[in-house]
Design a protein around this motif. Structure first.
Motif, mmCIF file in Angstrom:
data_model
loop_
_atom_site.group_PDB
_atom_site.id
_atom_site.type_symbol
_atom_site.label_atom_id
_atom_site.label_comp_id
_atom_site.label_asym_id
_atom_site.label_seq_id
_atom_site.Cartn_x
_atom_site.Cartn_y
_atom_site.Cartn_z
ATOM 1 N N ILE A 339 -9.068 -38.236 -55.843
ATOM 2 C CA ILE A 339 -7.763 -38.202 -55.177
ATOM 3 C C ILE A 339 -7.929 -37.969 -53.682
ATOM 4 C CG2 ILE A 339 -5.535 -37.025 -55.072
ATOM 5 C CD1 ILE A 339 -5.984 -38.760 -57.566
ATOM 6 N N GLY A 340 -8.866 -37.121 -53.313
ATOM 7 C CA GLY A 340 -9.200 -36.937 -51.908
ATOM 8 C C GLY A 340 -10.433 -37.747 -51.576
ATOM 9 N N PRO A 341 -10.342 -38.777 -50.715
ATOM 10 C CA PRO A 341 -11.534 -39.550 -50.364
ATOM 11 C C PRO A 341 -12.638 -38.642 -49.821
ATOM 12 C CG PRO A 341 -9.556 -40.618 -49.534
ATOM 13 C CD PRO A 341 -9.130 -39.270 -50.023
ATOM 14 N N SER A 342 -13.868 -39.079 -49.985
ATOM 15 C CA SER A 342 -15.022 -38.239 -49.659
ATOM 16 C C SER A 342 -15.031 -37.821 -48.192
ATOM 17 C CB SER A 342 -16.308 -38.984 -49.990
ATOM 18 O OG SER A 342 -16.417 -39.180 -51.382
ATOM 19 N N CYS A 343 -15.598 -36.632 -47.975
ATOM 20 C CA CYS A 343 -15.640 -36.046 -46.638
ATOM 21 C C CYS A 343 -16.946 -35.267 -46.493
ATOM 22 C CB CYS A 343 -14.448 -35.109 -46.446
ATOM 23 S SG CYS A 343 -14.369 -34.283 -44.834
ATOM 24 N N GLY A 344 -17.534 -35.322 -45.319
ATOM 25 C CA GLY A 344 -18.718 -34.532 -45.020
ATOM 26 C C GLY A 344 -18.642 -34.006 -43.604
ATOM 27 N N ILE A 345 -19.201 -32.828 -43.377
ATOM 28 C CA ILE A 345 -19.204 -32.222 -42.047
ATOM 29 C C ILE A 345 -20.629 -31.780 -41.741
ATOM 30 C CG2 ILE A 345 -18.306 -30.355 -40.596
ATOM 31 C CD1 ILE A 345 -15.812 -30.333 -42.382
ATOM 32 N N ASP A 402 -23.704 -39.494 -43.871
ATOM 33 C CA ASP A 402 -23.027 -40.087 -42.710
ATOM 34 C C ASP A 402 -22.844 -39.034 -41.613
ATOM 35 O OD1 ASP A 402 -22.779 -42.508 -44.034
ATOM 36 O OD2 ASP A 402 -20.689 -42.180 -44.610
ATOM 37 N N ALA A 403 -22.308 -37.883 -42.010
ATOM 38 C CA ALA A 403 -22.036 -36.814 -41.046
ATOM 39 C C ALA A 403 -23.329 -36.302 -40.425
ATOM 40 C CB ALA A 403 -21.287 -35.676 -41.732
ATOM 41 N N ALA A 404 -24.378 -36.186 -41.250
ATOM 42 C CA ALA A 404 -25.657 -35.683 -40.744
ATOM 43 C C ALA A 404 -26.241 -36.610 -39.681
ATOM 44 C CB ALA A 404 -26.636 -35.516 -41.901
ATOM 45 N N LEU A 405 -26.241 -37.900 -39.944
ATOM 46 C CA LEU A 405 -26.791 -38.855 -38.984
ATOM 47 C C LEU A 405 -25.999 -38.858 -37.682
ATOM 48 C CD1 LEU A 405 -27.668 -41.827 -41.348
ATOM 49 C CD2 LEU A 405 -29.280 -40.560 -39.912
ATOM 50 N N LEU A 406 -24.681 -38.780 -37.796
ATOM 51 C CA LEU A 406 -23.856 -38.792 -36.590
ATOM 52 C C LEU A 406 -23.980 -37.476 -35.829
ATOM 53 C CD1 LEU A 406 -20.756 -40.649 -38.056
ATOM 54 C CD2 LEU A 406 -22.448 -41.551 -36.436
ATOM 55 N N ALA A 407 -24.133 -36.367 -36.543
ATOM 56 C CA ALA A 407 -24.326 -35.072 -35.871
ATOM 57 C C ALA A 407 -25.658 -35.041 -35.125
ATOM 58 C CB ALA A 407 -24.266 -33.946 -36.896
ATOM 59 N N MET A 408 -26.685 -35.669 -35.698
ATOM 60 C CA MET A 408 -27.988 -35.746 -35.014
ATOM 61 C C MET A 408 -27.862 -36.535 -33.714
ATOM 62 S SD MET A 408 -30.396 -34.215 -36.947
ATOM 63 C CE MET A 408 -31.934 -34.984 -36.478
ATOM 64 N N ALA A 409 -26.964 -37.515 -33.722
ATOM 65 C CA ALA A 409 -26.756 -38.328 -32.515
ATOM 66 C C ALA A 409 -25.802 -37.665 -31.520
ATOM 67 C CB ALA A 409 -26.211 -39.706 -32.910
ATOM 68 N N TYR A 410 -25.103 -36.629 -31.961
ATOM 69 C CA TYR A 410 -24.126 -35.942 -31.092
ATOM 70 C C TYR A 410 -24.247 -34.436 -31.340
ATOM 71 C CZ TYR A 410 -19.849 -35.685 -28.276
ATOM 72 O OH TYR A 410 -18.944 -35.449 -27.267
ATOM 73 N N GLY A 412 -24.585 -30.255 -31.135
ATOM 74 C CA GLY A 412 -23.795 -29.175 -30.573
ATOM 75 C C GLY A 412 -22.352 -29.141 -30.998
ATOM 76 N N LYS A 413 -21.913 -30.120 -31.782
ATOM 77 C CA LYS A 413 -20.532 -30.173 -32.251
ATOM 78 C C LYS A 413 -20.501 -30.413 -33.760
ATOM 79 C CE LYS A 413 -18.049 -30.012 -28.364
ATOM 80 N NZ LYS A 413 -16.960 -29.027 -28.111
ATOM 81 N N HIS A 414 -19.533 -29.799 -34.425
ATOM 82 C CA HIS A 414 -19.286 -30.121 -35.827
ATOM 83 C C HIS A 414 -18.700 -31.533 -35.901
ATOM 84 C CE1 HIS A 414 -19.379 -25.691 -36.027
ATOM 85 N NE2 HIS A 414 -19.734 -25.849 -37.294
ATOM 86 N N VAL A 415 -19.359 -32.408 -36.642
ATOM 87 C CA VAL A 415 -18.909 -33.794 -36.787
ATOM 88 C C VAL A 415 -18.337 -33.976 -38.191
ATOM 89 C CG1 VAL A 415 -19.564 -36.224 -36.729
ATOM 90 C CG2 VAL A 415 -20.649 -34.594 -35.150
ATOM 91 N N ARG A 416 -17.083 -34.353 -38.239
ATOM 92 C CA ARG A 416 -16.398 -34.540 -39.525
ATOM 93 C C ARG A 416 -16.267 -36.032 -39.824
ATOM 94 N NH1 ARG A 416 -11.049 -35.437 -41.472
ATOM 95 N NH2 ARG A 416 -10.563 -34.258 -43.360
#
Length: 730
Positions: A339-345, A402-410, A412-416
């Motif tokens: 019901i809630g689409p997947s999410c990662g932070i 997805d979130a892990a790869l994008l956080a590695m590229a950015y 210092g910030k929590h990437v949701r």
């Protein structure tokens, strides 16, 4: 860089979460009243044998309990708290349960297979029981007496006259219980139970009902940024080009566009910007053509034509003749349909990657990530958070990566990273389609003499399990990881052997690698196999001229199986079927070794339109010792309703390019008006081992519904879902 995120730091920084509230006053437990239990320790405890792996006593007397499982809606937090409170004779408001977190809780692998009570809660029970023994022994030394003259209750140990008392904290004096739990453990007598076996309410239910922040989808951090990932046009398509300049002209707040091979993500200041940026990139990205899916082909014939690995599950002589009854059954691809689409932070900071996920396997996910993100496992910390998700391997792991790869590229910030509904429906790993061909012969007395099952199935688990090739995102990187061929095949023939007396039984399984991405979905192959077996049992009963339920009973030897069927018979006694109405029955024992469940369904079929209206469902479950009756009923009721939706509504459709069931219109599920009146009875067996109840009801529910349809309108539907078109022949 070695992780410095320790348990002590966690307790200092975050405190604890109270998971239940007091309903009854505490009662003391004397060591001399409790029986000793000999035998093997629960599996998770044998791998993590020290008491302090499972619980710690806080300075204020509260007990912090650790579980390596995630809360999926099965109520594990409350059940674990009940176990700890019981063995420590402590009010539940003094028990705090911490869900799975790497480096903090035991590694219990996956939250799956109806094993949370059997493994995690039982480990907590044994660890808490031994903690009680140790506390009494230490208190006895401090008080100069013997342990059998002391009573333990509500965080204190007292002498029998009540004149001397010590709190848990005073007994431990800054230490923790680091001893290993022995095979012989003194458990609390069941006659003295105060918490276990009681319907203790789950406080998280009220949070959900009130819409309070609870799920990972609700989680927010200061300064958090928002991201989306652009998916290919087809499974095997490769990214050729995209126009970043157009994106930045049309969307403000774009912080970074990240490309790694065919992985394309965008990071923005807020969620709306991320969603808009995803749409624009999807519209201007160009992809290579991929090999076609078998859209438009007869799926049964196609799946049977694929190369397959075959396995003889049961070997026996089977000879068909003119009196042999044969029937073929089919289950389509179905979704988890979270019901809630997947999410990662994720947050990458100071060489450490922190991830928040509702994956069913937090430790296995961490073990699969190092090669993908370029860090060691010690530098990856993952915290389990409940998700508005599902039972089985959906896209939670993928969103976390997805979130892990994008956080590695950015950093210092929590990437949701929030998946869209179209992403979820189109890219999650589905429950595989299955084909079951059954045949049987009856003897002169109308009993089954020989039985043959031949089934075709894809894998029932491609979970990461330390293998990055099973992570969706890993397929599309510049240096991609190959998808693991085949996965867990054993789930395909789960419950393929009838749980009845059959003198000659032959079962053959064929495992193909199908066109769609698949993995584990609640009950694995049991849903399809029991649908086929229990539909076939009704067909055999009709051929033998027997009542369907009596036909099952005459082939049953297990007293517990007989008991659930007779209880169901009692619950439905006097139910009459009017015009166009039907009452159907089915039974199974999950895995042929776990919980027993019998289900009856009553429904009405409109003769003109073929529309089916569910009216009532009854269920009886024997899951051994019941920890929380409300929790077990909720699991069983929910499983029955979910199965009704699968059976009557759900089917993943696809064309030659990709999945076309991308929203709730093209993939309909049960809505509130569709839900029948559901009644569940529990046969509690407190002296028997707990068996777990999360996956017991799905399989028999499907067959009960199909059998009820046949009795209502005379149409035997063997290919799911049971739609009006199949009933009317249109």
């Amino acid at each position: 860089m070695k992780s410095t995120y320790t348990r002590r730091k966690f307790l200092r920084d975050t405190g604890g979460l109270t998971v239940a509230f007091t309903l009854f006053s505490g009662c003391g437990l004397s060591a001399e009243k409790a029986p000793a239990v000999e035998g093997e320790l629960p599996g998770s405890l044998s791998r993590n044998p020290k008491v302090n792996a499972w619980l710690q006593i806080l300075e204020d007397g509260r007990v912090h309990v650790y579980t390596g499982k995630i809360e999926l809606g099965q109520g594990i937090r409350t059940a674990v708290a009940q176990m700890a409170a019981e063995e420590l004779s402590t009010d539940m408001d003094m028990i705090e349960v911490h869900l799975v977190e790497t480096g903090v809780t035991p590694d219990e692998g996956y939250t799956a297979g109806s094993g949370s009570i059997i493994n995690s809660a039982m480990s907590v029970r044994y660890a808490a029981a031994y903690a009680r023994t140790l506390l009494l022994e230490r208190a006895a030394k401090k008080l100069g007496t013997s342990a059998d003259k002391l009573t333990l209750a509500d965080g204190e140990v007292a002498t029998s006259d009540g004149q001397q008392k010590l709190t848990f904290a005073e007994i431990l004096d800054g230490e923790q219980l680091e001893e290993e739990v022995p095979a012989s453990v003194t458990l609390k007598p069941k006659k003295d139970y105060q918490w276990v076996g009681k319907p203790i309410p789950r406080p998280d239910i009220s949070q959900m009902v009130r819409g309070e922040p609870f799920y990972i989808q609700d989680l927010r951090f200061p300064g958090m940024v928002y991201a989306r990932v652009v998916r290919p046009s087809a499974y095997q398509a490769e990214l050729l080009e995209f126009d970043e300049a157009v994106l930045k002209q049309q969307v403000s707040g774009v912080l970074k566009v990240v490309r790694n091979g065919s992985f394309l993500g965008v990071i923005t200041e807020d969620e709306y910007q991320a969603e808009k940026a995803q749409r624009i990139l999807q519209s201007n990205a160009k992809w290579s053509e991929a090999s076609a899916l078998p859209g438009g082909l007869d799926l049964v014939d196609h799946l049977k034509s694929l190369p397959a690995n075959s396995e003889a599950v049961e070997e026996a002589d089977f000879q068909a003749d003119e009196n042999t009854l044969k029937a073929n059954y089919f289950k389509p691809y179905i979704m988890h349909g979270a019901i809630g689409p997947s999410c990662g932070i994720a947050l990458y900071e100071d060489g450490q990657l922190h991830v928040w996920s509702n994956s069913q396997g937090i430790y296995p996910l961490r073990n699969a990530m190092p090669e993908v993100v370029g860090l060691t496992a010690e530098n990856i910390h993952i915290k389990g958070v409940p998700g508005s998700g599902c039972y089985g391997h959906n896209a939670s792991d993928d969103a976390a990566v997805d979130a892990a790869l994008l956080a590695m590229a950015y950093p210092g910030k929590h990437v949701r990273v929030q998946w869209s509904r179209e992403d979820e429906h189109g890219w999650e790993p589905f429950g595989t389609a299955m084909v079951m061909e059954l045949a049987a012969n009856l003897d002169a007395n109308g009993k089954i003499a020989t039985w043959r099952t031949e089934l075709w199935s894809d894998s029932h688990s491609t979970r990461p399990s330390g293998d990055p090739g099973n992570l969706l995102t890993a397929h599309y990187l510049k240096n991609p990881f190959a998808k693991k061929s085949y996965g867990y095949s054993g789930g395909g023939y789960r419950n393929s052997q009838p749980y009845y007396t059959v003198p000659q039984l032959k079962v053959d399984a064929h495992f193909f690698e199908g066109p769609l991405r698949v993995s584990s979905l609640r009950s694995l192959g049991a849903y399809a196999n029991i649908f086929a077996i229990e539909s076939f049992m009704d067909e055999l009963a009709e051929k033998a001229g027997k009542d369907p339920l009596e036909f099952r009973l005459m082939h049953s030897e297990d007293p517990r199986g007989i008991a659930v069927m007779k209880k169901l018979q009692e619950m439905t006694q006097g139910q009459s079927a009017g015009e166009g109405e039907g009452l159907g029955y089915a039974f199974s024992r999950y895995k042929n070794s776990a919980s027993y469940c019998a289900v009856a369904a009553k429904l009405k079929v409109d003769s003109g339109s073929g529309k089916i209206q569910m009216q009532r469902m009854w269920g009886v479950i024997d899951a051994g010792e019941t920890i929380n009756p409300d929790g077990l009923k909720n699991q069983t009721e929910g499983g029955m309703i979910q199965s009704a939706s699968w059976t009557l509504r759900e089917e993943v459709l696809f064309n030659e390019q990709h999945v076309t069931s991308r929203n709730w219109d093209t993939y309909p599920i049960f809505r509130f008006p569709d839900v029948p009146l559901v009644e569940v009875a529990i046969i509690d067996r407190p002296e028997e081992p707990a068996l777990g109840g999360g996956e017991a009801a799905q399989a028999p529910s499907s067959a009960a519904i199909a059998n009820a349809v046949y009795r209502a309108c005379g149409k035997r539907i063997r290919h799911l879902p049971v739609t009006p078109e199949k009933i009317t022949g249109s």
